[in-house]
Design a protein around this motif. Structure first.
Motif, PDB file in Angstrom:
ATOM      1  N   LEU A 146     -12.675   0.375  -4.629  1.00  0.00           N
ATOM      2  CA  LEU A 146     -11.796  -0.423  -5.498  1.00  0.00           C
ATOM      3  C   LEU A 146     -11.978  -0.033  -6.959  1.00  0.00           C
ATOM      4  N   LYS A 147     -13.234   0.158  -7.338  1.00  0.00           N
ATOM      5  CA  LYS A 147     -13.556   0.442  -8.735  1.00  0.00           C
ATOM      6  C   LYS A 147     -12.908   1.745  -9.198  1.00  0.00           C
ATOM      7  N   LYS A 148     -12.731   2.679  -8.267  1.00  0.00           N
ATOM      8  CA  LYS A 148     -12.166   3.991  -8.634  1.00  0.00           C
ATOM      9  C   LYS A 148     -10.637   3.975  -8.662  1.00  0.00           C
ATOM     10  N   HIS A 149     -10.031   2.911  -8.121  1.00  0.00           N
ATOM     11  CA  HIS A 149      -8.573   2.933  -7.952  1.00  0.00           C
ATOM     12  C   HIS A 149      -7.848   2.725  -9.294  1.00  0.00           C
ATOM     13  N   PRO A 150      -6.836   3.562  -9.579  1.00  0.00           N
ATOM     14  CA  PRO A 150      -6.165   3.458 -10.895  1.00  0.00           C
ATOM     15  C   PRO A 150      -5.459   2.123 -11.136  1.00  0.00           C
ATOM     16  N   ASN A 151      -5.069   1.412 -10.094  1.00  0.00           N
ATOM     17  CA  ASN A 151      -4.384   0.127 -10.304  1.00  0.00           C
ATOM     18  C   ASN A 151      -5.339  -1.064 -10.391  1.00  0.00           C
ATOM     19  N   LEU A 208      -3.338  -5.582   7.675  1.00  0.00           N
ATOM     20  CA  LEU A 208      -4.493  -5.987   8.487  1.00  0.00           C
ATOM     21  C   LEU A 208      -5.184  -7.202   7.859  1.00  0.00           C
ATOM     22  N   LEU A 209      -5.423  -7.132   6.555  1.00  0.00           N
ATOM     23  CA  LEU A 209      -6.137  -8.216   5.885  1.00  0.00           C
ATOM     24  C   LEU A 209      -5.277  -9.467   5.874  1.00  0.00           C
ATOM     25  N   LYS A 210      -5.941 -10.621   5.996  1.00  0.00           N
ATOM     26  CA  LYS A 210      -5.199 -11.880   6.095  1.00  0.00           C
ATOM     27  C   LYS A 210      -5.130 -12.573   4.736  1.00  0.00           C
ATOM     28  N   ILE A 211      -3.932 -13.044   4.402  1.00  0.00           N
ATOM     29  CA  ILE A 211      -3.786 -13.853   3.186  1.00  0.00           C
ATOM     30  C   ILE A 211      -4.224 -15.253   3.573  1.00  0.00           C
ATOM     31  N   LEU A 252     -15.943  -8.356   8.784  1.00  0.00           N
ATOM     32  CA  LEU A 252     -16.848  -7.564   9.617  1.00  0.00           C
ATOM     33  C   LEU A 252     -16.156  -6.384  10.300  1.00  0.00           C
ATOM     34  N   GLU A 253     -14.901  -6.128   9.917  1.00  0.00           N
ATOM     35  CA  GLU A 253     -14.202  -4.992  10.509  1.00  0.00           C
ATOM     36  C   GLU A 253     -14.863  -3.693  10.025  1.00  0.00           C
ATOM     37  N   ALA A 254     -14.421  -2.545  10.572  1.00  0.00           N
ATOM     38  CA  ALA A 254     -14.898  -1.260  10.043  1.00  0.00           C
ATOM     39  C   ALA A 254     -14.426  -1.171   8.590  1.00  0.00           C
ATOM     40  N   TRP A 255     -15.330  -0.858   7.659  1.00  0.00           N
ATOM     41  CA  TRP A 255     -14.949  -0.904   6.243  1.00  0.00           C
ATOM     42  C   TRP A 255     -13.823   0.080   5.941  1.00  0.00           C
ATOM     43  N   THR A 307      -8.482   1.206   3.950  1.00  0.00           N
ATOM     44  CA  THR A 307      -7.186   1.874   4.185  1.00  0.00           C
ATOM     45  C   THR A 307      -6.052   0.887   3.925  1.00  0.00           C
ATOM     46  N   ASP A 308      -6.204  -0.348   4.397  1.00  0.00           N
ATOM     47  CA  ASP A 308      -5.143  -1.337   4.200  1.00  0.00           C
ATOM     48  C   ASP A 308      -5.014  -1.708   2.716  1.00  0.00           C
ATOM     49  N   LEU A 309      -6.163  -1.923   2.077  1.00  0.00           N
ATOM     50  CA  LEU A 309      -6.110  -2.279   0.650  1.00  0.00           C
ATOM     51  C   LEU A 309      -5.503  -1.150  -0.174  1.00  0.00           C
ATOM     52  N   GLU A 310      -5.888   0.066   0.162  1.00  0.00           N
ATOM     53  CA  GLU A 310      -5.421   1.227  -0.600  1.00  0.00           C
ATOM     54  C   GLU A 310      -3.901   1.370  -0.490  1.00  0.00           C
ATOM     55  N   GLN A 311      -3.381   1.184   0.740  1.00  0.00           N
ATOM     56  CA  GLN A 311      -1.923   1.320   0.877  1.00  0.00           C
ATOM     57  C   GLN A 311      -1.220   0.173   0.133  1.00  0.00           C
ATOM     58  N   ALA A 312      -1.855  -1.008   0.085  1.00  0.00           N
ATOM     59  CA  ALA A 312      -1.220  -2.131  -0.614  1.00  0.00           C
ATOM     60  C   ALA A 312      -1.288  -1.953  -2.130  1.00  0.00           C
ATOM     61  N   LEU A 313      -2.370  -1.339  -2.584  1.00  0.00           N
ATOM     62  CA  LEU A 313      -2.493  -1.095  -4.027  1.00  0.00           C
ATOM     63  C   LEU A 313      -1.500  -0.026  -4.481  1.00  0.00           C
ATOM     64  N   GLY A 314      -1.179   0.899  -3.582  1.00  0.00           N
ATOM     65  CA  GLY A 314      -0.183   1.932  -3.894  1.00  0.00           C
ATOM     66  C   GLY A 314      -0.768   3.030  -4.751  1.00  0.00           C
ATOM     67  N   ALA A 315      -0.048   4.159  -4.799  1.00  0.00           N
ATOM     68  CA  ALA A 315      -0.565   5.307  -5.536  1.00  0.00           C
ATOM     69  C   ALA A 315      -0.218   5.213  -7.017  1.00  0.00           C
ATOM     70  N   GLY A 316       1.035   4.804  -7.290  1.00  0.00           N
ATOM     71  CA  GLY A 316       1.458   4.758  -8.688  1.00  0.00           C
ATOM     72  C   GLY A 316       1.334   3.357  -9.242  1.00  0.00           C
ATOM     73  N   LYS A 317       2.142   3.044 -10.229  1.00  0.00           N
ATOM     74  CA  LYS A 317       2.123   1.709 -10.819  1.00  0.00           C
ATOM     75  C   LYS A 317       2.556   0.712  -9.747  1.00  0.00           C
ATOM     76  N   LEU A 318       1.927  -0.466  -9.775  1.00  0.00           N
ATOM     77  CA  LEU A 318       2.275  -1.484  -8.787  1.00  0.00           C
ATOM     78  C   LEU A 318       3.723  -1.896  -8.966  1.00  0.00           C
ATOM     79  N   SER A 319       4.474  -1.886  -7.878  1.00  0.00           N
ATOM     80  CA  SER A 319       5.853  -2.345  -7.994  1.00  0.00           C
ATOM     81  C   SER A 319       6.213  -3.134  -6.748  1.00  0.00           C
ATOM     82  N   PRO A 320       7.054  -4.160  -6.903  1.00  0.00           N
ATOM     83  CA  PRO A 320       7.380  -5.002  -5.759  1.00  0.00           C
ATOM     84  C   PRO A 320       8.076  -4.210  -4.654  1.00  0.00           C
TER      85      PRO A 320
END
Ligand code: LCS
Length: 406
Positions: free
Chosen positions: A277-282, A331-334, A377-380, A385-398
């Motif tokens: 998370l700390k390394k992610h640009p968003n 995967l992650l639950k709100i 307790l899932e595999a980290w 992977t789920d968080l990364e795809q949700a954070l997105g590669a570029g600027k966060l956009s809806p």
């Protein structure tokens, strides 16, 4: 059982002797509301406290008692009481320690409903409080008033993860004999034992790591002094009556056996996810006591066995971006709550701390772009992977929410 055995062993065996229960390996479930007396005279003796037998489950129950003895053992206290929720435990403790006209000194952040309870106590019972950073001895001494009868602390604080230096608090509190209460929900006794540092009461939302499986709402209070806990048992527990059901106590006893092994995994997963998370640009900032750049990293190393399973982080964007990020997860639950097998993610400003007025929320450090993650307790790798795809590669956009489960 000997206090000298290690925590992992105590979590399984502590507080229970199967020989006293017909050899039942697992504590029996006494799912009963009341207990019969062999004679009227014995009933009189039990009500008078002259005989040890049980009377009525709101006053005590054998399954609940095993849980209370186990948690007292694990927190190294002299007594414990079990409640129907964390808030029942918090309110029973605060009402035990205060009366109209008194003052409570609190850490700057507390769980939203604890904040709500403090407001209620102020408005309806004229019990005042101050929320303070409690980060140095002098400001703490200045904040203590003649009528301060309780110091109430969360550490780590929900959800900003700020820590409070417990030995420092105890030093100042002892000068005036003011009891210190610590909400140990985020750590559990496996990661932090406030009573061994000189605090007087520990409260838990046992709904979280202690239960560990997302199927119980429960609370616990552990005290340094047996007398204080006996007094609480006969007043704010018995008469306000928010007691735990025997079945829920039985589930918590099951949860406690695996507390250390679960927490080891929560902590390992959190460390790996925090690094990514700390390394992610968003991601603008992470709040995680295991991050070497966390302002209180040294204190975390001293006060906690491990940094825990929670991470909060600030995204680079707006409140809507934060909500869209949550919507993109597959995967992650709100969900609010924490400490479950499932990774849970929530938006404190609109969820757990929505009841705190905006100005106070900002003062506590809860912005609209803050997100709290309870690493499960899932595999980290799958969590990331789920968080990364949700954070997105570029600027966060809806984007359109995609809640398809994988
Ligand atoms: N203390 C802390 C630190 C908590 O986080 C909570 C609940 C409570 C007390 C109250 O416990 P309960 O009555 O719910 O068992 N915290 C929640 C949270 O952060 N999300 O959902 C509930």
């Amino acid at each position: 059982m000997s206090q000298h055995r290690r925590f992992e062993t105590q979590a399984i065996h502590g507080g229970y002797n199967s020989n006293e229960q017909m050899g039942s390996l697992v504590p029996p479930l006494f799912q009963t509301s009341t207990f019969t007396f062999p004679t009227a005279e014995e009933g009189e003796r039990r009500f008078a406290g002259e005989s040890d037998g049980y009377v009525y489950t709101r006053l005590g129950n054998p399954t609940v008692k095993v849980l209370e003895e186990k948690i007292a053992f694990l927190e190294q206290g002299e007594g414990a009481l079990a409640f129907a929720s964390g808030m029942a435990a918090v309110s029973a403790t605060l009402f035990h320690l205060t009366k109209t006209g008194d003052h409570i000194l609190c850490s700057e952040g507390v769980y939203g409903c604890t904040f709500g309870l403090l407001q209620l106590m102020k408005e309806k019972h004229h019990i005042a409080h101050d929320l303070m950073p409690l980060d140095n001895e002098d400001s703490m001494r200045a904040a203590i008033q003649e009528n301060t009868t309780c110091i109430y602390i969360e550490t780590p604080i929900n959800p900003t993860m700020k820590l409070v230096d417990l030995p420092m608090i105890v030093r100042v509190a002892k000068e005036r004999n003011i009891p210190v209460v610590v909400d140990n929900t985020f750590c559990s006794p496996y990661l932090q034992q406030p009573l061994t540092l000189g605090c007087d009461f520990v409260v838990h939302s046992a709904t979280k790591y202690i239960g560990g499986h997302g199927d119980v709402i429960a609370g616990l209070v552990v005290g340094r002094s047996k007398e204080a806990m006996q007094e609480m048992a006969m007043t704010t527990m018995k008469d306000i009556g928010g007691v735990l059901s025997p079945f829920d106590a039985w589930l918590l006893l099951r949860g406690l056996k695996t507390l250390p092994i679960r927490l080891d995994r929560h902590c390992d997963n959190a460390e790996k996810v925090a690094t990514e998370l700390k390394k992610h640009p968003n991601v603008k900032r992470i709040y995680y006591p295991g991050d070497p750049e966390f302002p209180q990293y040294e204190l975390a190393q001293k006060q906690m066995r491990k940094p825990g399973g929670l991470i909060s982080f600030e995204i680079d964007g707006t409140k809507e971006d934060a909500q869209q990020l949550l919507n993109r997860l597959r995967l992650l639950k709100i969900a609010v709550s924490l400490g479950d097998a499932e990774t849970l993610i929530q938006h404190p400003a609109t969820m757990t701390h929505a009841v705190v007025p905006e100005k106070q929320r900002k003062k506590m450090g809860i912005s609209d772009t803050l997100i709290r993650l309870s690493v499960g307790l899932e595999a980290w790798e799958d969590i990331w992977t789920d968080l990364e795809q949700a954070l997105g590669a570029g600027k966060l956009s809806p984007t359109e929410p995609d809640r398809l489960q994988i």
